[in-house]
Design an enzyme around this catalytic site. Structure first.
Site: not given
Ligand code: NAP
Ligand code: MG
Length: 496
Positions: A199, A273, A307, A404
């Site tokens: 996804k 992650e 991240c 963050e």
């Molecule tokens: P996010 O809201 O957690 O979204 C990540 C993914 O999860 C997206 O595909 C999102 O869909 C989906 N998602 C949202 N709610 C969900 C749920 N309840 N159950 C399952 N999946 C769900 O994060 P983001 O705002 O897109 O990305 C930024 C964050 O990701 C930052 O905090 C960053 O640190 C973290 N990040 C971490 C890493 C790592 O390797 N550790 C790498 C990249 C990013 P939608 O996009 O459609 O909302």
């Protein structure tokens, strides 16, 4: 003549206004974006049963690029069933060397079509073409090559164990490295004999859908990889589906916690992650010019949508002034603008929502008393942009030092002794990465043994390699991706 040019260039380096670069846009011609995309299920693009779609835009212009399907629970169910069927009927029992052939094909295709992928990645995500072309695409291909190499050697990777695949992997990824995250997730899952439902993030579905075309061309058995686009609800439907044996999630700590709670007790395997608040630590004996480039790469690279970004700079007090002066000068030379321009250093912020999150945190920094610095910055009128920013006078209790920001915003703190640097660096609920800048090897070792972070760079920052494991401590998640370590989360290791 040569001398003259050289002298003029030298003059320009010290001038306050850097020279102007002529526009050097990469052509969009190479990419053919369809008006509409279905879901990729069982080897075909199909219309969503949900009947729902959404628009995906270019964050640099706010123009609509395409209309994408929004998978509902019934669509996710179809995808998971297709993946189960493919696992049971073929993929599970295919010899490793046969699985490897498919992975090599995908890797080669990514290489051959890398310009197309890079342009599409920059169009849909806002990152500079320089990065999608030179970082994301080569690394994505390298992940498929690397794990293709493991597919027939699993027995050697885990001596005295029989490695058995788990089944269907449900994989949810964020928007900051769309194609690279897809590769991080899919390559080890397939190499170890699992099938997958992926996804992509809501704002960046297009390169994953192009990858689906590559997968079709590679003749991968239908259902081995399925790609369901949608938003958070689609991700939730996937991780909660009873047919999923393993969940791999990259994203925010907040959603990671929701997922962990939701699947507790189901027996599903999980890797997370999550976020980070990395410290980049500069000691007084560090090679300062090199460190400046590392700091810039650590936080302004990919608009800070990283991240493991080095979002907290810890500088030893004795070199604080020269570091700050050089950093400010360097900030003034960063080119912010058109992501498709080959000279662009900082591209567009990925979405309006992310931009408002960055603005809110930056405002909190000002309110809490930190001092903001931004170079003169001409931002395009349309699209989502944020000027490279740094804060001095930051204390550990400020939100900009704790939360963050996920944008091009650096918080600078100082320290006097290595012990103080360590204490400040570890004073965070996160623990994804850190950087240490010093000429002294013994200090590097002393620091790396004590820093509570999964990845530590010494005299460099934000370097990645498929053979090197990546993952966090504390609220940055658990489990490792990459390297030999990245195979294990996708396997049952049965004692022989
Ligand atoms: P996010 O809201 O957690 O979204 C990540 C993914 O999860 C997206 O595909 C999102 O869909 C989906 N998602 C949202 N709610 C969900 C749920 N309840 N159950 C399952 N999946 C769900 O994060 P983001 O705002 O897109 O990305 C930024 C964050 O990701 C930052 O905090 C960053 O640190 C973290 N990040 C971490 C890493 C790592 O390797 N550790 C790498 C990249 C990013 P939608 O996009 O459609 O909302
Ligand atoms: Mg979201």
């Amino acid at each position: 003549m040569g001398d003259e040019i050289e002298r003029r260039d030298k003059g320009a380096v010290t001038a306050t206004v850097p020279w102007e670069y002529a526009a050097a846009p990469e052509s969009k011609e190479i990419v053919r974006i369809q008006d509409r995309y279905g879901l990729f299920i069982e080897g075909r693009f199909v219309d969503p049963l949900s009947g729902r779609t959404f628009e995906t835009i270019n964050p640099a212009t706010e123009e609509t690029l395409s209309v994408v399907s929004e998978a509902g629970p019934e669509d996710v169910d179809l995808a998971v069933r297709a993946a189960e069927k493919a696992w049971e009927s073929s993929w599970r029992d295919l010899p490793g060397r046969e699985r490897a052939k498919y992975l090599y094909r995908i890797a080669r295709s990514l290489q051959e079509r890398s310009r197309e992928f890079a342009v599409l990645e920059s169009l849909n995500g806002g990152k500079p073409i320089k990065e999608s072309r030179d970082v994301d695409l080569p690394l994505a291909a390298a992940h498929f090559f690397y794990y293709a190499g493991w597919a027939d050697k699993l027995a050697y990777a885990f001596p005295n164990r029989e490695p058995r695949p788990l089944g269907v992997a449900g994989q949810v990824i964020p928007w900051n490295f769309p194609i690279l995250m897809a590769a991080w997730k899919l390559a080890p899952a397939l190499a170890t004999g699992n099938t997958a439902v992926l996804k992509p993030a809501e704002t960046t579905p297009l390169t994953a859908l192009l990858l689906a075309e590559v997968i079709q061309e590679a003749d991968l058995p239908p259902g081995v990889v399925n790609i369901v686009t949608g938003a958070g609800e689609t991700g939730a439907a996937l991780v909660n589906h009873p047919g999923v044996a393993k969940v791999a999630f990259t994203g925010s700590t907040e959603v990671g916690k929701i997922i962990r709670r939701a699947i507790a007790g189901t027996g599903k395997r999980l890797t997370l992650e999550l976020g980070g608040k990395a410290a980049n630590i500069v000691f007084e004996d560090a090679p300062i010019d090199q460190a400046i480039e590392g700091i810039v790469n650590g936080i302004y690279f990919n608009q800070g949508h990283v991240c493991c970004a080095g979002s907290r700079l810890l500088v030893q007090e004795s070199v604080f002034e020269p570091v700050l002066d050089k950093l400010k000068e360097r900030l003034g030379t960063l080119r912010v603008g058109d992501p498709l321009d080959k000279n662009t250093d900082v591209g567009a912020i990925n979405s309006a929502a992310q931009l408002s999150r960055i603005k809110e945190l930056v405002e909190s920094g000002i309110q809490e008393g930190a001092e903001i610095y931004q170079p003169e910055c001409h931002l395009p009128e349309r699209g989502f942009w944020f000027c490279p920013t740094l804060f001095t006078g930051v204390s550990q209790s400020h939100r900009i030092a704790r939360e963050e920001i996920f944008g091009p915003v650096l918080s600078i703190l100082t320290f006097r002794t290595p012990e103080e640097a360590l204490e400040k660096a570890n004073n965070t609920p996160y623990g994804l990465s850190a950087g240490v800048w010093t000429e002294k090897g013994s200090r590097i070792l002393w620091m790396t043994q004590r820093l509570r972070a999964g990845v530590i760079w010494a005299n460099t920052f934000n370097r990645f390699d498929p053979s090197s494991p990546f993952g966090g401590y504390k609220e940055s998640g658990f489990g490792r991706e990459g390297g030999l370590h990245g195979l294990e989360p996708y396997l049952d290791l049965v004692p022989r």
